[in-house]
Design an enzyme around this catalytic site. Structure first.
Site, mmCIF file in Angstrom:
data_model
loop_
_atom_site.group_PDB
_atom_site.id
_atom_site.type_symbol
_atom_site.label_atom_id
_atom_site.label_comp_id
_atom_site.label_asym_id
_atom_site.label_seq_id
_atom_site.Cartn_x
_atom_site.Cartn_y
_atom_site.Cartn_z
ATOM 1 N N SER A 15 0.334 -0.703 -0.135
ATOM 2 C CA SER A 15 0.071 -0.119 -0.539
ATOM 3 C C SER A 15 0.980 1.270 0.167
ATOM 4 C CB SER A 15 -1.084 -0.309 0.874
ATOM 5 O OG SER A 15 -0.082 -0.080 2.621
ATOM 6 N N GLU A 17 0.711 5.151 1.116
ATOM 7 C CA GLU A 17 0.854 6.841 1.405
ATOM 8 C C GLU A 17 0.580 8.131 0.570
ATOM 9 O OE1 GLU A 17 1.327 7.731 6.084
ATOM 10 O OE2 GLU A 17 2.038 9.517 5.117
ATOM 11 N N TYR A 49 -4.085 13.579 6.731
ATOM 12 C CA TYR A 49 -5.026 14.341 7.232
ATOM 13 C C TYR A 49 -3.726 15.752 8.158
ATOM 14 C CZ TYR A 49 -9.538 15.891 9.619
ATOM 15 O OH TYR A 49 -10.913 16.924 10.525
ATOM 16 N N ARG A 107 -4.273 10.028 17.174
ATOM 17 C CA ARG A 107 -4.560 11.342 18.135
ATOM 18 C C ARG A 107 -4.148 12.513 17.405
ATOM 19 N NH1 ARG A 107 -0.572 12.669 22.551
ATOM 20 N NH2 ARG A 107 0.230 13.854 20.568
ATOM 21 N N ASP A 109 -0.850 15.467 16.344
ATOM 22 C CA ASP A 109 0.092 16.278 16.867
ATOM 23 C C ASP A 109 -0.518 17.439 17.452
ATOM 24 O OD1 ASP A 109 2.357 14.768 16.809
ATOM 25 O OD2 ASP A 109 2.510 14.571 14.529
ATOM 26 N N PHE A 218 13.973 13.269 8.778
ATOM 27 C CA PHE A 218 13.328 12.201 9.380
ATOM 28 C C PHE A 218 13.524 12.081 10.366
ATOM 29 C CE2 PHE A 218 13.507 10.074 4.600
ATOM 30 C CZ PHE A 218 11.960 10.630 4.520
ATOM 31 N N HIS A 268 3.949 -1.420 3.466
ATOM 32 C CA HIS A 268 3.726 -0.056 3.823
ATOM 33 C C HIS A 268 4.138 1.808 3.423
ATOM 34 C CE1 HIS A 268 -0.316 3.056 3.611
ATOM 35 N NE2 HIS A 268 0.449 3.917 4.739
HETATM 36 P P1 FAD Z 1 -2.760 7.423 20.374
HETATM 37 O O1 FAD Z 1 -2.377 6.323 20.651
HETATM 38 O O2 FAD Z 1 -3.525 8.608 20.648
HETATM 39 O O3 FAD Z 1 -0.773 7.737 21.302
HETATM 40 C C1 FAD Z 1 -0.508 9.173 21.822
HETATM 41 C C2 FAD Z 1 0.424 8.920 22.437
HETATM 42 O O4 FAD Z 1 -0.657 8.606 24.161
HETATM 43 C C3 FAD Z 1 1.123 7.752 23.281
HETATM 44 O O5 FAD Z 1 2.694 8.393 23.391
HETATM 45 C C4 FAD Z 1 1.040 6.866 23.518
HETATM 46 O O6 FAD Z 1 1.061 6.205 24.612
HETATM 47 C C5 FAD Z 1 -0.026 7.819 25.060
HETATM 48 N N1 FAD Z 1 -1.657 7.088 25.484
HETATM 49 C C6 FAD Z 1 -2.648 6.156 24.075
HETATM 50 N N2 FAD Z 1 -3.359 6.222 25.386
HETATM 51 C C7 FAD Z 1 -3.460 6.732 26.306
HETATM 52 C C8 FAD Z 1 -3.977 6.339 27.676
HETATM 53 N N3 FAD Z 1 -5.237 5.785 27.557
HETATM 54 N N4 FAD Z 1 -2.912 6.888 28.575
HETATM 55 C C9 FAD Z 1 -2.246 7.329 28.833
HETATM 56 N N5 FAD Z 1 -1.689 7.668 27.688
HETATM 57 C C10 FAD Z 1 -1.499 7.297 26.338
HETATM 58 N N6 FAD Z 1 -0.583 12.720 11.919
HETATM 59 C C11 FAD Z 1 -1.956 13.584 11.502
HETATM 60 O O7 FAD Z 1 -1.782 14.923 11.880
HETATM 61 N N7 FAD Z 1 -2.204 13.046 10.609
HETATM 62 C C12 FAD Z 1 -1.805 12.736 9.614
HETATM 63 O O8 FAD Z 1 -2.031 11.921 8.864
HETATM 64 C C13 FAD Z 1 -1.196 11.091 10.401
HETATM 65 N N8 FAD Z 1 -0.509 9.758 9.699
HETATM 66 C C14 FAD Z 1 -0.327 8.822 10.417
HETATM 67 C C15 FAD Z 1 -0.234 7.763 9.866
HETATM 68 C C16 FAD Z 1 0.647 6.793 11.111
HETATM 69 C C17 FAD Z 1 0.501 4.853 10.357
HETATM 70 C C18 FAD Z 1 1.546 7.235 12.385
HETATM 71 C C19 FAD Z 1 2.012 6.056 12.389
HETATM 72 C C20 FAD Z 1 1.645 8.382 12.287
HETATM 73 C C21 FAD Z 1 0.618 9.043 11.474
HETATM 74 N N9 FAD Z 1 0.315 10.887 11.872
HETATM 75 C C22 FAD Z 1 -0.273 11.351 11.459
HETATM 76 C C23 FAD Z 1 0.753 11.159 13.631
HETATM 77 C C24 FAD Z 1 0.142 11.105 14.503
HETATM 78 O O9 FAD Z 1 -0.795 11.837 14.447
HETATM 79 C C25 FAD Z 1 1.570 10.667 15.978
HETATM 80 O O10 FAD Z 1 1.901 10.168 16.126
HETATM 81 C C26 FAD Z 1 1.113 11.519 16.985
HETATM 82 O O11 FAD Z 1 1.314 12.040 18.231
HETATM 83 C C27 FAD Z 1 0.351 10.236 17.928
HETATM 84 O O12 FAD Z 1 -1.048 9.664 17.107
HETATM 85 P P2 FAD Z 1 -1.307 8.131 17.808
HETATM 86 O O13 FAD Z 1 -2.584 8.274 16.700
HETATM 87 O O14 FAD Z 1 -0.460 7.725 17.377
HETATM 88 O O15 FAD Z 1 -2.222 8.611 19.449
#
Ligand code: FAD
Length: 285
Positions: A15, A17, A49, A107, A109, A218, A268
């Site tokens: 896939s 991105e 996004y 989530r 950043d 990176f 991916h």
């Molecule tokens: P989460 O899974 O919520 O984790 C964030 C942090 O919180 C981690 O340190 C985790 O350990 C901690 N955490 C999670 N749950 C809990 C809990 N219940 N209690 C305490 N701590 C907790 N960003 C964009 O803006 N747009 C995009 O399109 C985008 N695409 C991405 C695609 C991929 C494949 C990846 C790997 C990243 C992408 N990102 C994107 C970046 C991403 O938004 C950031 O890395 C962000 O900081 C974390 O998102 P997450 O969904 O991993 O967060």
């Protein structure tokens, strides 16, 4: 098609991105590259996004174009940034109405200049909460992000994996990793996640390191460690772009081959909207 259904017939998926082009010229470039990449028949493609929730319209427009005009199985990325429950519902109704069946739920950043992610009122703090919400109200296939070198904010890999498990328990059907260059991190991560009870597919996210400029970029972007040998090989050819490209490409081809031979459920590819490296790598696999 839902990607979870695709998994029933494809052991390994390939896939790409993309991100929404910023202007007309990059849109033309994007069109050319998509044409080349389509020849590789990817299993699915994903569209990012905008950081900080920006450019949402462009993400949705590109997702619609790739899914409905080009006919690719397309995943829309979506984040918790500035997303209240009402907004999430209206956005997801829109995507569902446009035939989108797959989401990458994140989530996001913190906005530039802020160190901490602050959820909007009536929004979500973590991707797992967004995933649970989507799981309750919608019938999408849901992907999530995973970090083989741990998420930068997590105190330890073990805690990050426990949080990842919450995301999977909330309904994530599969995971895609942040980019990495050292395969042993991926293999160790897989062992640890399996031991923690995470059983879904964890697809490695790969990017070729093909220029000196990218080394800093990176590392900053993802905190991914770069093998010293690769970094110095690239650095020693700073003035020969084609040679740097070849070194990076060869490294990535070997990296992908090792991943696939040792059980990775596909690749991916972070294309950065370019096609040359992706085409050369995928043709060699
Ligand atoms: P989460 O899974 O919520 O984790 C964030 C942090 O919180 C981690 O340190 C985790 O350990 C901690 N955490 C999670 N749950 C809990 C809990 N219940 N209690 C305490 N701590 C907790 N960003 C964009 O803006 N747009 C995009 O399109 C985008 N695409 C991405 C695609 C991929 C494949 C990846 C790997 C990243 C992408 N990102 C994107 C970046 C991403 O938004 C950031 O890395 C962000 O900081 C974390 O998102 P997450 O969904 O991993 O967060």
């Amino acid at each position: 098609m839902k990607i979870s259904d695709l998994f029933l017939s494809q052991d390994k998926t390939f896939s790409f991105e993309f991100f929404p082009p910023h202007d007309e010229i990059s849109a033309v470039d994007f069109g050319i590259n998509i044409g080349r990449l389509m020849k590789l028949s990817p299993s699915f493609v994903t569209v990012t996004y905008g950081a900080g929730g920006s450019n949402q319209e462009r993400t949705f427009a590109l997702v619609d174009y790739l899914q409905n005009r080009i006919g690719l199985t397309t995943v829309a990325h979506y984040t918790c940034v500035n997303a209240t429950r009402d907004k999430i519902k209206s956005d997801l109704d829109y995507l569902m109405g446009h035939g989108i069946k797959n989401l990458m739920l994140l989530r996001g950043d913190p906005p530039k200049g802020e160190n901490e992610f602050i959820p909007p009122e009536n929004g979500f703090n973590f991707a797992s909460e967004l995933t649970a919400f989507v799981d309750e109200y919608y019938d999408f296939c849901k992907a999530g992000a995973a970090y083989v070198e741990k998420h930068p904010e997590a105190p330890s890999l073990e805690e990050d994996i426990q949080n990842l498990k919450l995301k999977v328990n909330a309904g994530a059907d599969f995971l895609i990793t942040q980019l990495f260059f050292i395969n042993s991190y991926y293999f160790d991560f897989i062992k640890k996640t399996r031991a923690a009870g995470i059983t879904c597919r964890i697809i490695p996210g790969i990017i070729p390191l093909t220029s000196y400029k990218q080394i800093e970029r990176f590392t900053k972007m993802s905190a991914a460690k770069i093998p010293a040998k690769l970094a110095s090989a690239i650095e020693s050819h700073k003035d020969q772009p084609e040679k740097m490209y070849e070194i990076g490409l060869e490294y990535t081809i070997n990296q992908c081959k090792e991943l696939l031979t040792n059980g990775a459920p596909g690749i991916h590819f972070y294309t950065l909207n370019k096609s040359r490296a992706a085409v050369e790598i995928f043709e060699s696999l």
